[in-house]
Design a protein around this motif. Structure first.
Motif, PDB file in Angstrom:
ATOM      1  N   ILE A 214       0.839  -1.207   0.094  1.00  0.00           N
ATOM      2  CA  ILE A 214       0.094  -0.006  -0.019  1.00  0.00           C
ATOM      3  C   ILE A 214       1.068   1.380  -0.001  1.00  0.00           C
ATOM      4  O   ILE A 214       1.669   1.336   0.958  1.00  0.00           O
ATOM      5  N   LEU A 215       0.748   2.173  -1.001  1.00  0.00           N
ATOM      6  CA  LEU A 215       1.712   3.255  -1.116  1.00  0.00           C
ATOM      7  C   LEU A 215       0.935   4.390  -1.149  1.00  0.00           C
ATOM      8  O   LEU A 215      -0.243   4.664  -1.289  1.00  0.00           O
ATOM      9  N   ALA A 216       1.371   5.411  -0.732  1.00  0.00           N
ATOM     10  CA  ALA A 216       0.956   6.823  -0.454  1.00  0.00           C
ATOM     11  C   ALA A 216       1.260   7.555  -1.813  1.00  0.00           C
ATOM     12  O   ALA A 216       1.683   6.787  -2.982  1.00  0.00           O
ATOM     13  N   ALA A 217       0.619   8.654  -2.030  1.00  0.00           N
ATOM     14  CA  ALA A 217       0.655   9.589  -3.375  1.00  0.00           C
ATOM     15  C   ALA A 217       2.022   9.596  -3.934  1.00  0.00           C
ATOM     16  O   ALA A 217       2.230   9.770  -5.131  1.00  0.00           O
ATOM     17  N   ASP A 218       2.954   9.564  -2.862  1.00  0.00           N
ATOM     18  CA  ASP A 218       4.262   9.949  -3.482  1.00  0.00           C
ATOM     19  C   ASP A 218       4.937   8.817  -3.593  1.00  0.00           C
ATOM     20  O   ASP A 218       6.044   8.752  -4.039  1.00  0.00           O
ATOM     21  N   GLY A 219       4.481   7.453  -3.491  1.00  0.00           N
ATOM     22  CA  GLY A 219       5.124   6.212  -3.869  1.00  0.00           C
ATOM     23  C   GLY A 219       5.796   5.632  -2.604  1.00  0.00           C
ATOM     24  O   GLY A 219       6.294   4.309  -2.673  1.00  0.00           O
TER      25      GLY A 219
ATOM     26  N   VAL B 205       6.037   3.659   1.004  1.00  0.00           N
ATOM     27  CA  VAL B 205       5.345   2.465   1.549  1.00  0.00           C
ATOM     28  C   VAL B 205       4.499   3.084   2.956  1.00  0.00           C
ATOM     29  O   VAL B 205       5.193   3.457   3.881  1.00  0.00           O
ATOM     30  N   ILE B 206       3.240   2.697   2.669  1.00  0.00           N
ATOM     31  CA  ILE B 206       2.396   2.821   4.008  1.00  0.00           C
ATOM     32  C   ILE B 206       2.341   1.558   4.802  1.00  0.00           C
ATOM     33  O   ILE B 206       2.382   1.548   6.023  1.00  0.00           O
ATOM     34  N   ALA B 207       2.264   0.553   4.123  1.00  0.00           N
ATOM     35  CA  ALA B 207       2.216  -0.931   4.837  1.00  0.00           C
ATOM     36  C   ALA B 207       2.364  -1.962   3.778  1.00  0.00           C
ATOM     37  O   ALA B 207       2.060  -1.868   2.645  1.00  0.00           O
ATOM     38  N   THR B 208       2.571  -3.359   4.310  1.00  0.00           N
ATOM     39  CA  THR B 208       2.885  -4.603   3.140  1.00  0.00           C
ATOM     40  C   THR B 208       1.980  -5.539   3.898  1.00  0.00           C
ATOM     41  O   THR B 208       2.556  -6.486   4.463  1.00  0.00           O
ATOM     42  N   PRO B 209       0.378  -5.453   3.653  1.00  0.00           N
ATOM     43  CA  PRO B 209      -0.273  -6.397   4.292  1.00  0.00           C
ATOM     44  C   PRO B 209       0.121  -7.812   3.685  1.00  0.00           C
ATOM     45  O   PRO B 209       0.036  -7.949   2.612  1.00  0.00           O
ATOM     46  N   GLU B 210       0.417  -8.482   4.774  1.00  0.00           N
ATOM     47  CA  GLU B 210       0.857 -10.104   4.344  1.00  0.00           C
ATOM     48  C   GLU B 210       0.535 -11.225   5.202  1.00  0.00           C
ATOM     49  O   GLU B 210       0.885 -10.730   6.512  1.00  0.00           O
ATOM     50  N   ASP B 211       0.386 -12.338   4.968  1.00  0.00           N
ATOM     51  CA  ASP B 211       0.256 -13.263   5.711  1.00  0.00           C
ATOM     52  C   ASP B 211       1.604 -13.899   5.979  1.00  0.00           C
ATOM     53  O   ASP B 211       2.125 -14.617   7.085  1.00  0.00           O
ATOM     54  N   THR B 212       2.682 -13.818   5.036  1.00  0.00           N
ATOM     55  CA  THR B 212       3.956 -14.171   4.980  1.00  0.00           C
ATOM     56  C   THR B 212       4.860 -13.192   4.326  1.00  0.00           C
ATOM     57  O   THR B 212       4.631 -12.652   3.450  1.00  0.00           O
ATOM     58  N   ASP B 213       5.986 -12.748   5.378  1.00  0.00           N
ATOM     59  CA  ASP B 213       6.972 -11.792   4.792  1.00  0.00           C
ATOM     60  C   ASP B 213       7.722 -12.284   3.631  1.00  0.00           C
ATOM     61  O   ASP B 213       8.925 -13.253   3.947  1.00  0.00           O
ATOM     62  N   ARG B 214       7.210 -12.217   2.462  1.00  0.00           N
ATOM     63  CA  ARG B 214       8.048 -12.763   1.365  1.00  0.00           C
ATOM     64  C   ARG B 214       7.994 -11.775   0.409  1.00  0.00           C
ATOM     65  O   ARG B 214       7.117 -11.243  -0.159  1.00  0.00           O
ATOM     66  N   ARG B 215       9.221 -11.485  -0.499  1.00  0.00           N
ATOM     67  CA  ARG B 215       9.355 -10.675  -1.744  1.00  0.00           C
ATOM     68  C   ARG B 215       9.820 -11.486  -2.848  1.00  0.00           C
ATOM     69  O   ARG B 215      11.070 -11.903  -2.713  1.00  0.00           O
TER      70      ARG B 215
ATOM     71  N   PRO C 147       9.186  -5.170   8.068  1.00  0.00           N
ATOM     72  CA  PRO C 147       8.325  -4.661   7.210  1.00  0.00           C
ATOM     73  C   PRO C 147       6.934  -4.050   7.810  1.00  0.00           C
ATOM     74  O   PRO C 147       6.432  -4.658   8.741  1.00  0.00           O
ATOM     75  N   PRO C 148       6.395  -2.874   7.285  1.00  0.00           N
ATOM     76  CA  PRO C 148       5.065  -2.550   7.853  1.00  0.00           C
ATOM     77  C   PRO C 148       3.956  -3.265   7.602  1.00  0.00           C
ATOM     78  O   PRO C 148       3.097  -3.044   6.799  1.00  0.00           O
ATOM     79  N   ALA C 149       4.312  -4.623   7.953  1.00  0.00           N
ATOM     80  CA  ALA C 149       2.875  -5.834   7.421  1.00  0.00           C
ATOM     81  C   ALA C 149       1.786  -5.352   7.925  1.00  0.00           C
ATOM     82  O   ALA C 149       0.805  -5.648   7.537  1.00  0.00           O
ATOM     83  N   THR C 150       2.017  -4.952   9.506  1.00  0.00           N
ATOM     84  CA  THR C 150       0.456  -4.428  10.181  1.00  0.00           C
ATOM     85  C   THR C 150       0.637  -3.031  10.479  1.00  0.00           C
ATOM     86  O   THR C 150       1.530  -2.208  10.138  1.00  0.00           O
ATOM     87  N   CYS C 151      -0.587  -2.652  10.742  1.00  0.00           N
ATOM     88  CA  CYS C 151      -0.641  -1.165  10.734  1.00  0.00           C
ATOM     89  C   CYS C 151       0.030  -0.545  11.974  1.00  0.00           C
ATOM     90  O   CYS C 151       0.575   0.661  12.033  1.00  0.00           O
ATOM     91  N   ALA C 152       0.248  -1.449  13.037  1.00  0.00           N
ATOM     92  CA  ALA C 152       1.073  -0.885  14.044  1.00  0.00           C
ATOM     93  C   ALA C 152       2.323  -0.655  13.596  1.00  0.00           C
ATOM     94  O   ALA C 152       3.187   0.294  14.432  1.00  0.00           O
ATOM     95  N   ALA C 153       2.932  -1.330  12.567  1.00  0.00           N
ATOM     96  CA  ALA C 153       4.162  -0.826  12.271  1.00  0.00           C
ATOM     97  C   ALA C 153       4.289   0.415  11.055  1.00  0.00           C
ATOM     98  O   ALA C 153       5.475   0.669  10.638  1.00  0.00           O
TER      99      ALA C 153
END
Length: 686
Positions: free
Chosen positions: A69-74, A76-86, A290-296
């Motif tokens: 999830i990205l802000a208007a400037d690109g 990263v706001i968050a990376t919602p994921e069940d598994t931390d994988r890229r 990573p900001p996988a959750t909103c708390a991060a």
């Protein structure tokens, strides 16, 4: 785990046949290599045909990864994921990382096939001797097969199958070998290594080499150095006991084993080996999460809001669970309208005027939107996000309940703006006057049911007080707006019709924070005695800023999955009021800024329109205002005890006779608006 005696004879028979076949092909082709696997059928001539009857085709499902999830400037706001994988391609992994992984797990990977005859011979002799499958010798391909079977079972919720995929039994090992032979028929060595590097678990929640590189060292997999690569390569064998976050000494010892193996194989020079050995692992560690959750997330309340919004979009699935699953494992890219600069300014303003854990026990929230588009530029809150701590909460005071918000707050005299629009639509004009009954804080005026006929009427007498004393008589509506004279607006409503005002409010999108319609009872319509969210109030005032054009909330500009656009919502707007009537109502709200409750919070060098609001007992207070480019709603109040009276209050070095919109909410509004509009030209009011 030991096999049952009745299984041992059959398993041994299979393994003997398999080893014979492996040796036959090993002699002919130094192992089953990709060019030679077409001759795999020859295995049956080397021993028992039972091995060849085992399943040989494994379906390797596409790996899933979370979304961004990205802000208007690109950013990263968050990376919602069940598994931390890229996921990365092999070319995006540093060559030294590829070398390190192969060196420690299967140094002959590129020279043998699915089976390493040397390793198999050693393992089979030991396994037959002990009746176990404890001996290693798995090739990298076999390990990839095992990890794949386990991952797919876990993904399907089949825990028993996941355990069986890694169980130390001879039948499982034989099946794994057969799958590996089949896989190398169709996949190249590089593709297998790429799959392995993306699938492997590297400990501490990091799956795949890219996620591990970012997590432990704060770099991409393409930028890994020799000691970093050796550290990661060593983790795969036992990630739960060697990850450097929780087991630093063990991680460094394992790293040094990998470095030694690379040196033995001639992959690094003695000088490189020695330099890497003597480098403390702590010098390379730069652990990030990573900001996988909103708390991060750097913007936790916006994060929570936009995820709730996304999970209500049919484009992501037919059910709430399907939409959640797609967001958290579908590798989506979500571009939002959030302006990080405005978001930071909003949060700074909130905390400057209403500090976290203030002595009054009040909280503050703001919602910033763009007139004419519905874009959500920012939403802020002065509380800590989470479930722990005195003032921490995951409730989002800025938005409606369905987006993770509270039940809302009474919006007080901000409701008077809709009476002004209604009056102007009926032709009263900017010079209108009204017969306002006398009232002050202690002596109310009484209005009777006969003055408010149904269906938007009173059922009994209504006593109305004024914050500023009024002796009664004809009062210019401009003055009544600037002084927020309640009796004047109640009398105006009796004249123009409560139902007409209610219709205007509904047209401007006003509704209870829980989604139900605004009530028709006169106190609700005229004096805002109903609970709404800053989101709803900001959107309604933004419609006035846009000359009577209401836009739906738009926090997202696009959702893509790879090259496929799943959703690209355009602004959804419609005219809800006559532009001339709105323009005249805006003049009343401009007068309030220069002569009324907004006089101390006018914007720097530009005109604005706005209105304060205060609930009964001053427990809730508001300021909502706009320019043509920006609308902001600010709430300051008690979220826990919404009926607590708030008089003679002091906060952040400022004391006020009561918790009014002008005292705390308006200064927050001015700080946000001045900062957000600093680089924008002055625009004429609608």
């Amino acid at each position: 785990m030991r096999v049952h005696r009745q299984d041992l004879h059959t398993t041994a028979r299979l393994l003997v046949a398999f080893v014979a076949a492996a040796f036959t092909l090993g002699v002919l082709a130094a192992g089953i290599s990709a060019p030679a696997v077409a001759a795999i059928g020859q295995l049956t001539t080397a021993g028992d045909s039972t091995f060849m009857s085992l399943p040989s085709s494994i379906t390797v499902a596409q790996l899933t990864q979370g979304s961004r999830i990205l802000a208007a400037d690109g950013s990263v706001i968050a990376t919602p994921e069940d598994t931390d994988r890229r996921l990365v391609t092999l070319s995006q992994v540093a060559p030294v990382m590829r070398q390190a992984q192969v060196a420690i797990e299967d140094s002959r990977f590129y020279s043998h096939g699915a089976i390493d005859p040397q390793g198999v011979t050693r393992a089979v002799i030991e396994d037959l001797r002990t009746g176990t499958a404890s001996e290693g010798a798995s090739t990298l391909t076999q390990q990839f097969v095992k990890m794949t079977l386990q991952a797919q079972a876990l993904s399907a919720g089949k825990d028993a199958a996941a355990q069986a995929a890694v169980a130390k039994t001879l039948p499982r090992k034989l099946t794994e070998l057969r799958y590996a032979v089949g896989l190398e028929r169709t996949w190249s060595k590089d593709r297998i290594l790429e799959g392995y590097l993306n699938l492997a678990y590297y400990g501490d929640g990091a799956y795949g080499v890219e996620a591990a590189a970012r997590h432990y060292f704060g770099v991409h997999a393409s930028a890994l150095t020799l000691p970093e690569a050796a550290t990661l390569a060593g983790l795969v064998q036992s990630p739960s006991t060697t990850d450097p976050v929780n087991h630093l000494k063990q991680a460094q010892a394992r790293r040094d084993v990998v470095l030694g193996r690379m040196h033995d194989l001639g992959l690094v020079t003695t000088a490189q080996w020695q330099a890497a050995l003597h480098r403390p692992l702590t010098k390379d560690l730069h652990v990030t999460y990573p900001p996988a959750t909103c708390a991060a997330s750097p913007y936790p309340y916006f994060c929570s809001f936009v995820i709730s919004w996304l999970e209500q979009q049919p484009a992501l699935g037919s059910t709430a669970q399907a939409r959640h699953d797609r967001l958290f494992s579908g590798d989506l890219t979500v571009h939002t309208t959030l302006d990080p600069s405005v978001e930071r300014q909003a949060n700074a303003a909130l905390r400057a005027v209403a500090p976290t854990n203030n002595s009054l026990g009040v909280a503050a929230a703001a919602y910033v939107t763009q007139p004419g588009t519905g874009n959500v530029l920012a939403l802020g809150q002065d509380t800590a996000y989470g479930s722990k701590g005195a003032s921490a909460t995951e409730l989002n005071y800025s938005v409606d309940t369905k987006y993770g918000g509270s039940r809302g707050f009474q919006f007080g005299s901000t409701a008077k703006a809709f009476a002004l629009v209604t009056a102007m639509a009926q032709g009263l004009g900017t010079s209108a006057t009204v017969e306002a009954p006398a009232a002050d804080n202690n002596n109310p005026a009484t209005f009777h049911p006969s003055q408010f006929p149904q269906p938007c009427g009173l059922s009994s007498d209504w006593k109305v007080y004024n914050d500023e004393a009024w002796g009664g008589g004809s009062m210019p509506l401009m003055t009544a707006t600037a002084q927020s004279t309640n009796t004047a607006f109640v009398q105006l409503a009796s004249q123009i019709g409560v139902c007409a005002i209610h219709q205007t409010m509904s047209a401007f999108g006003m509704h209870d924070a829980n989604g139900s319609p605004i009530g028709t009872y006169p106190p609700q319509v005229i004096l805002g005695a109903q609970q709404v969210s800053p989101q709803t109030l900001a959107n309604a005032y933004a419609a006035m800023a846009a000359g009577g054009v209401l836009c739906q909330t738009r926090p997202v500009t696009s959702i893509t999955q790879g090259t496929t656009v799943l959703l690209a919502p355009k602004p959804s707007c419609m005219r809800v009021a006559d532009a001339s009537a709105v323009s005249q109502a805006t003049q009343y709200l401009e007068h309030n800024m220069t002569n009324g409750s907004g006089i101390l919070n006018q914007l720097a060098g530009r005109p604005s329109a706005g209105k304060t609001g205060t609930a009964d007992g001053n427990s809730q207070s508001w300021f909502v205002g706009y320019t043509p480019q920006l609308t902001t709603a600010v709430w300051v109040g008690n979220p826990v005890n919404q009926n607590r009276k708030m008089f003679n209050v002091s906060m952040a070095g400022k004391s006020c006779a009561s918790m009014t919109g002008a005292c705390y909410a308006a200064p927050i509004w001015r700080r946000i608006m001045d900062a957000a509009l600093a680089d924008q030209p002055v625009a004429p009011m609608p």
